[in-house]
Design a protein around this motif. Structure first.
Motif, short mmCIF file in Angstrom:
data_model
loop_
_atom_site.label_atom_id
_atom_site.label_comp_id
_atom_site.label_asym_id
_atom_site.label_seq_id
_atom_site.Cartn_x
_atom_site.Cartn_y
_atom_site.Cartn_z
N GLY A 30 -13.27 -29.75 -3.28
CA GLY A 30 -12.71 -28.91 -4.31
C GLY A 30 -11.43 -28.25 -3.86
O GLY A 30 -11.14 -28.13 -2.66
N GLY A 32 -9.76 -24.66 -5.04
CA GLY A 32 -9.98 -23.52 -5.92
C GLY A 32 -11.20 -23.77 -6.78
O GLY A 32 -12.28 -24.09 -6.27
N ASP A 33 -11.04 -23.67 -8.09
CA ASP A 33 -12.17 -23.90 -8.99
C ASP A 33 -12.20 -25.31 -9.55
O ASP A 33 -12.94 -25.60 -10.48
N ARG A 34 -11.42 -26.21 -8.96
CA ARG A 34 -11.34 -27.59 -9.45
C ARG A 34 -12.11 -28.54 -8.53
O ARG A 34 -11.94 -28.51 -7.31
N ASN A 35 -12.95 -29.40 -9.12
CA ASN A 35 -13.56 -30.50 -8.37
C ASN A 35 -12.59 -31.66 -8.32
O ASN A 35 -12.06 -32.08 -9.35
#
Length: 305
Positions: A30, A32-35
């Motif tokens: 990942g 940050g908040d991204r996969n």
């Protein structure tokens, strides 16, 4: 492959990753908040070979059978519907954690000589995080007394963003692809991508196209690096970069006859094409004591890049 295993979490800046002894796999990545990849659970099997290291051959070995050095070998068929030995022998091994720190993990396994394979291999995969993303390096050493054929690929499924895969755009700098049989997905002939549905040399939307093919004739920069980039409609996405050690790349839109499909785009740099143990195409020959090493990088792409 084993259903449970040891895991290592690593981090650097906005990047985080989890690697597991199950198949030497990258389980999560990942930013940050991204996969950035399609992940899987901490227990049970590894679905769709997500993130594993495929060695000593990538992709399919027809009928699991081949000859090398005047001897015949037979690997177990693990894709019975297509009669192939898929993704090598290391996926069935439990990998050991050899090194673990805040931003780096090294895993290793052994592939013994026997009726399936002539050499004894020691495999390691090193995963490290930096501001440039995740770098993986896989190394094989033939510790046996006989020469052995060798090929390898990592098997991540990239995730561009929250939009469906059909809405993602793909940039794939390859001039040719390997046509395969519709039933067994075994090699038939080389085809040029020009005026073909598989021409993604300029970025364009994937749409409903289905891909499960090996590409070659890859454009590279002055350092010999090639890149596949996948973006979602927001302009964010993910990029996989690899070096000249990998003259092929398998791309798969993740289509499945049953169950959830098209969750991510498999992008797999390969040292050789499918069924190379029989064709000999770009096959690596590891002499006793010989080694081979190759690296790749996965990084987030921001709309401002």
């Amino acid at each position: 492959m084993p259903g449970t295993g040891t895991e290592v979490r690593i981090a650097h800046g906005p990047y985080t990753a989890v690697v597991t002894s199950r198949g030497g796999a990258l389980r999560e990545l990942g930013c940050g908040d991204r996969n950035l990849v399609v992940g899987f659970g901490s227990e049970g099997g590894v679905p769709d070979y997500r993130g594993v290291i495929c060695a000593p051959w990538p992709n399919r070995l027809a009928d699991g059978a081949y000859s090398y050095g005047g001897e015949s070998y037979a690997a177990a068929i693990n894709e019975p519907e297509r009669g192939s030995a898929l993704h090598g022998l290391a996926i069935h091994q439990a990998w050991d954690v050899l090194e673990a720190s805040a931003d780096r993990a090294v895993l290793g396994c052994r592939v013994p000589a026997g009726p399936e394979y002539p050499g004894s291999l020691e495999l390691t995969v090193a995963y490290s995080l930096s501001g440039d993303g995740l770098r993986g390096t896989v190394t094989a050493v033939n510790t046996g007394t006989r020469a052995a054929p060798y090929g390898v690929c990592p098997h991540p499924y990239l995730v561009a963003g929250a939009a469906p895969l059909d809405d993602w755009s793909l940039e794939l700098p390859a001039d040719a692809y390997l046509e395969v049989t519709p039933d067994r997905l075994l090699p038939v002939a080389m085809r040029q991508v020009e005026q073909d549905d598989f021409d993604f040399r300029l970025p364009r939307k994937l749409g409903p196209v289905k891909i499960d093919h090996a590409f070659t004739g890859i454009s590279r920069d002055a350092a010999g690096l090639a890149r596949v980039r996948v973006l979602d409609p927001s302009g964010n996405g993910v990029e996989l970069e690899w070096g000249p050690e990998w003259p092929w790349v398998q791309v798969h839109t993740g289509d499945k006859p049953v169950g959830p499909d098209r969750l991510g785009l498999a992008v797999e740099p390969m040292t050789c094409p499918p069924d190379a143990f029989n064709s000999g195409t770009d096959l690596i020959h590891l002499e006793p004591g010989g080694s081979h090493s190759a690296s790749w990088t996965i990084r987030a792409v921001d709309r401002r890049d």
